[in-house]
Design a protein around this motif. Structure first.
Motif, PDB file in Angstrom:
ATOM      1  N   ASN A   3      41.031  35.247  46.719  1.00  0.00           N
ATOM      2  CA  ASN A   3      42.138  35.518  45.804  1.00  0.00           C
ATOM      3  C   ASN A   3      42.805  34.187  45.424  1.00  0.00           C
ATOM      4  O   ASN A   3      43.703  33.709  46.103  1.00  0.00           O
ATOM      5  N   PRO A   4      42.327  33.559  44.330  1.00  0.00           N
ATOM      6  CA  PRO A   4      42.871  32.248  43.947  1.00  0.00           C
ATOM      7  C   PRO A   4      44.232  32.370  43.274  1.00  0.00           C
ATOM      8  O   PRO A   4      44.512  33.332  42.553  1.00  0.00           O
ATOM      9  N   GLY A   5      45.072  31.381  43.537  1.00  0.00           N
ATOM     10  CA  GLY A   5      46.368  31.297  42.877  1.00  0.00           C
ATOM     11  C   GLY A   5      46.561  29.903  42.321  1.00  0.00           C
ATOM     12  O   GLY A   5      45.714  29.023  42.522  1.00  0.00           O
ATOM     13  N   PRO A   6      47.665  29.654  41.636  1.00  0.00           N
ATOM     14  CA  PRO A   6      47.907  28.324  41.053  1.00  0.00           C
ATOM     15  C   PRO A   6      47.913  27.216  42.101  1.00  0.00           C
ATOM     16  O   PRO A   6      47.410  26.113  41.860  1.00  0.00           O
ATOM     17  N   ALA A   7      48.487  27.500  43.269  1.00  0.00           N
ATOM     18  CA  ALA A   7      48.599  26.476  44.312  1.00  0.00           C
ATOM     19  C   ALA A   7      47.881  26.866  45.596  1.00  0.00           C
ATOM     20  O   ALA A   7      47.391  26.000  46.315  1.00  0.00           O
ATOM     21  N   THR A   8      47.839  28.170  45.883  1.00  0.00           N
ATOM     22  CA  THR A   8      47.282  28.644  47.151  1.00  0.00           C
ATOM     23  C   THR A   8      46.213  29.698  46.911  1.00  0.00           C
ATOM     24  O   THR A   8      46.347  30.544  46.015  1.00  0.00           O
ATOM     25  N   THR A   9      45.162  29.636  47.698  1.00  0.00           N
ATOM     26  CA  THR A   9      44.093  30.626  47.642  1.00  0.00           C
ATOM     27  C   THR A   9      43.960  31.288  49.007  1.00  0.00           C
ATOM     28  O   THR A   9      43.984  30.608  50.033  1.00  0.00           O
ATOM     29  N   THR A  10      43.857  32.615  49.025  1.00  0.00           N
ATOM     30  CA  THR A  10      43.612  33.331  50.271  1.00  0.00           C
ATOM     31  C   THR A  10      42.155  33.770  50.301  1.00  0.00           C
ATOM     32  O   THR A  10      41.598  34.201  49.285  1.00  0.00           O
ATOM     33  N   VAL A  11      41.553  33.635  51.480  1.00  0.00           N
ATOM     34  CA  VAL A  11      40.143  33.963  51.657  1.00  0.00           C
ATOM     35  C   VAL A  11      40.021  34.925  52.835  1.00  0.00           C
ATOM     36  O   VAL A  11      40.557  34.669  53.913  1.00  0.00           O
ATOM     37  N   ARG A  12      39.331  36.032  52.609  1.00  0.00           N
ATOM     38  CA  ARG A  12      39.105  37.012  53.669  1.00  0.00           C
ATOM     39  C   ARG A  12      37.690  36.840  54.221  1.00  0.00           C
ATOM     40  O   ARG A  12      36.724  36.816  53.458  1.00  0.00           O
ATOM     41  N   ILE A  13      37.584  36.716  55.561  1.00  0.00           N
ATOM     42  CA  ILE A  13      36.287  36.559  56.225  1.00  0.00           C
ATOM     43  C   ILE A  13      36.010  37.808  57.051  1.00  0.00           C
ATOM     44  O   ILE A  13      36.802  38.171  57.933  1.00  0.00           O
ATOM     45  N   ALA A  14      34.923  38.492  56.744  1.00  0.00           N
ATOM     46  CA  ALA A  14      34.535  39.695  57.485  1.00  0.00           C
ATOM     47  C   ALA A  14      33.750  39.286  58.726  1.00  0.00           C
ATOM     48  O   ALA A  14      32.731  38.596  58.629  1.00  0.00           O
ATOM     49  N   LEU A  15      34.218  39.717  59.901  1.00  0.00           N
ATOM     50  CA  LEU A  15      33.553  39.407  61.161  1.00  0.00           C
ATOM     51  C   LEU A  15      32.504  40.464  61.468  1.00  0.00           C
ATOM     52  O   LEU A  15      32.508  41.563  60.899  1.00  0.00           O
ATOM     53  N   ASP A  16      31.610  40.132  62.415  1.00  0.00           N
ATOM     54  CA  ASP A  16      30.518  41.047  62.764  1.00  0.00           C
ATOM     55  C   ASP A  16      31.024  42.367  63.326  1.00  0.00           C
ATOM     56  O   ASP A  16      30.386  43.396  63.166  1.00  0.00           O
ATOM     57  N   GLY A  17      32.173  42.340  64.003  1.00  0.00           N
ATOM     58  CA  GLY A  17      32.688  43.558  64.617  1.00  0.00           C
ATOM     59  C   GLY A  17      33.433  44.471  63.670  1.00  0.00           C
ATOM     60  O   GLY A  17      33.935  45.520  64.069  1.00  0.00           O
ATOM     61  N   GLY A  18      33.522  44.080  62.400  1.00  0.00           N
ATOM     62  CA  GLY A  18      34.206  44.914  61.418  1.00  0.00           C
ATOM     63  C   GLY A  18      35.617  44.447  61.102  1.00  0.00           C
ATOM     64  O   GLY A  18      36.238  44.936  60.155  1.00  0.00           O
ATOM     65  N   GLN A  19      36.148  43.506  61.878  1.00  0.00           N
ATOM     66  CA  GLN A  19      37.483  42.987  61.601  1.00  0.00           C
ATOM     67  C   GLN A  19      37.431  41.944  60.492  1.00  0.00           C
ATOM     68  O   GLN A  19      36.366  41.476  60.103  1.00  0.00           O
ATOM     69  N   GLU A  20      38.593  41.600  59.997  1.00  0.00           N
ATOM     70  CA  GLU A  20      38.700  40.559  58.986  1.00  0.00           C
ATOM     71  C   GLU A  20      39.731  39.520  59.414  1.00  0.00           C
ATOM     72  O   GLU A  20      40.739  39.862  60.054  1.00  0.00           O
ATOM     73  N   VAL A  21      39.463  38.262  59.081  1.00  0.00           N
ATOM     74  CA  VAL A  21      40.409  37.172  59.278  1.00  0.00           C
ATOM     75  C   VAL A  21      40.733  36.601  57.915  1.00  0.00           C
ATOM     76  O   VAL A  21      39.829  36.365  57.098  1.00  0.00           O
ATOM     77  N   THR A  22      42.026  36.396  57.655  1.00  0.00           N
ATOM     78  CA  THR A  22      42.462  35.859  56.367  1.00  0.00           C
ATOM     79  C   THR A  22      42.939  34.430  56.541  1.00  0.00           C
ATOM     80  O   THR A  22      43.724  34.130  57.444  1.00  0.00           O
ATOM     81  N   ALA A  23      42.439  33.558  55.689  1.00  0.00           N
ATOM     82  CA  ALA A  23      42.838  32.158  55.694  1.00  0.00           C
ATOM     83  C   ALA A  23      43.578  31.846  54.413  1.00  0.00           C
ATOM     84  O   ALA A  23      43.228  32.344  53.340  1.00  0.00           O
ATOM     85  N   SER A  24      44.610  31.012  54.534  1.00  0.00           N
ATOM     86  CA  SER A  24      45.365  30.557  53.371  1.00  0.00           C
ATOM     87  C   SER A  24      45.190  29.051  53.257  1.00  0.00           C
ATOM     88  O   SER A  24      45.494  28.310  54.197  1.00  0.00           O
ATOM     89  N   LEU A  25      44.676  28.593  52.129  1.00  0.00           N
ATOM     90  CA  LEU A  25      44.448  27.170  51.916  1.00  0.00           C
ATOM     91  C   LEU A  25      44.811  26.806  50.494  1.00  0.00           C
ATOM     92  O   LEU A  25      44.989  27.686  49.644  1.00  0.00           O
ATOM     93  N   THR A  26      44.940  25.528  50.247  1.00  0.00           N
ATOM     94  CA  THR A  26      45.282  25.115  48.888  1.00  0.00           C
ATOM     95  C   THR A  26      44.127  25.463  47.952  1.00  0.00           C
ATOM     96  O   THR A  26      42.958  25.469  48.351  1.00  0.00           O
ATOM     97  N   THR A  27      44.473  25.731  46.731  1.00  0.00           N
ATOM     98  CA  THR A  27      43.450  26.063  45.739  1.00  0.00           C
ATOM     99  C   THR A  27      42.502  24.893  45.527  1.00  0.00           C
ATOM    100  O   THR A  27      41.295  25.085  45.317  1.00  0.00           O
ATOM    101  N   GLN A  28      43.025  23.677  45.601  1.00  0.00           N
ATOM    102  CA  GLN A  28      42.168  22.509  45.461  1.00  0.00           C
ATOM    103  C   GLN A  28      41.132  22.471  46.587  1.00  0.00           C
ATOM    104  O   GLN A  28      39.950  22.206  46.354  1.00  0.00           O
ATOM    105  N   ALA A  29      41.572  22.756  47.846  1.00  0.00           N
ATOM    106  CA  ALA A  29      40.641  22.768  48.972  1.00  0.00           C
ATOM    107  C   ALA A  29      39.595  23.867  48.795  1.00  0.00           C
ATOM    108  O   ALA A  29      38.415  23.674  49.093  1.00  0.00           O
ATOM    109  N   ALA A  30      40.020  25.024  48.309  1.00  0.00           N
ATOM    110  CA  ALA A  30      39.084  26.126  48.088  1.00  0.00           C
ATOM    111  C   ALA A  30      38.027  25.749  47.056  1.00  0.00           C
ATOM    112  O   ALA A  30      36.847  26.086  47.192  1.00  0.00           O
TER     113      ALA A  30
END
Length: 265
Positions: A140-167
């Motif tokens: 989910n990209p934004g002007p300054a920040t992008t959030t990224v959802r990572i699906a794990l093998d067990g069915g859970q998800e981890v969300t990371a927030s990083l700068t859009t430039q880094a993404a």
């Protein structure tokens, strides 16, 4: 096959279980210089240490590996015997064969993508205790920040927030393999929400499977459904206050900005 400068497959060659590369560096330097003092320095031994390792090797081979001449017009020196030269030549041949063997196995590994990916994840060295492997499920990209959802093998998800430039630099995209790195100090364990809801994006419920108590703090292992383990660093006062124990249900909570994202180059 390697990751950066670190080969995925490594193996140490030893003869008789004791004679390693450093010892043969000593022999090679002796053959080149004719001086034990210079050879010891080149191989990282003290002068006395070099003699000790040569004596130990001679006991294994039951034949003298060096000749030592003292005084005289040439000033003395230490040279390899015929047996020493033969042993050094054998080592160099075996080392070449050993390197070729590892190269062949690395070539086979490249044909096993799942195993190759696993070993590459294992070869990554980081101080972050939590390394969650999965695939990017959403970006989910934004002007300054992008959030990224990572699906794990067990069915859970981890969300990371990083700068859009880094993404953009990481070229994150759905379906790509990724590692979510989280320091244990960033993880808060909750045993009872008391009717409240938390703003932290990541909330992973599981069961406490390990309590490693230290002098000031403890490392708590929380096993999620599917087997993924989250490690939290918790003060001993908090451990005692919450009565944390193996078998107790708990939720690992950490904010999205506490997640460092890693993707394959």
């Amino acid at each position: 096959m390697s990751t950066g400068d670190h080969p995925l497959l490594q193996g140490e060659l030893r003869l008789a279980g004791r004679l390693d590369g450093r010892f043969f560096d000593l022999l090679a330097a002796l053959a080149l210089t004719g001086s034990l003092q210079k050879a010891a320095k080149a191989a990282g031994y003290s002068y006395k240490g070099a003699w000790l390792v040569l004596d130990a090797a001679t006991a294994l081979t039951h034949a003298p590996l060096v000749d030592k001449a003292t005084g005289g017009a040439g000033g003395g020196g230490t040279t390899l015997t015929a047996e020493g030269h033969a042993l050094l030549a054998a080592w160099r041949e075996l080392q070449a064969r050993h390197t070729a063997f590892l190269h062949d196995q690395a070539a086979w590994l490249a044909t096993q993508p799942a195993l190759d990916a696993l070993l590459k994840r294992m070869s990554m060295k980081t101080t972050a205790r939590n390394q969650f492997f999965g695939r990017i499920a959403g970006v989910n990209p934004g002007p300054a920040t992008t959030t990224v959802r990572i699906a794990l093998d067990g069915g859970q998800e981890v969300t990371a927030s990083l700068t859009t430039q880094a993404a953009q630099e990481l070229k994150v995209q759905t379906g790509k393999e990724a590692l979510a790195l989280v320091k244990s100090s960033e993880v808060v364990l909750v045993t009872d929400f008391g009717g409240y809801r938390l703003s932290a994006r990541n909330q992973l419920a599981g069961t406490i499977s390990r309590v490693d108590r230290g002098a000031v703090s403890s490392l708590i292992g929380l096993t999620l459904p599917g087997g993924t383990i989250v490690t939290a660093s918790v003060t001993n006062d908090a451990v005692d206050g919450l009565g944390l124990a193996v078998g107790q249900p708990a939720t690992a909570v950490f904010k999205a900005y506490a997640v460092m994202l890693a993707v394959r180059a």
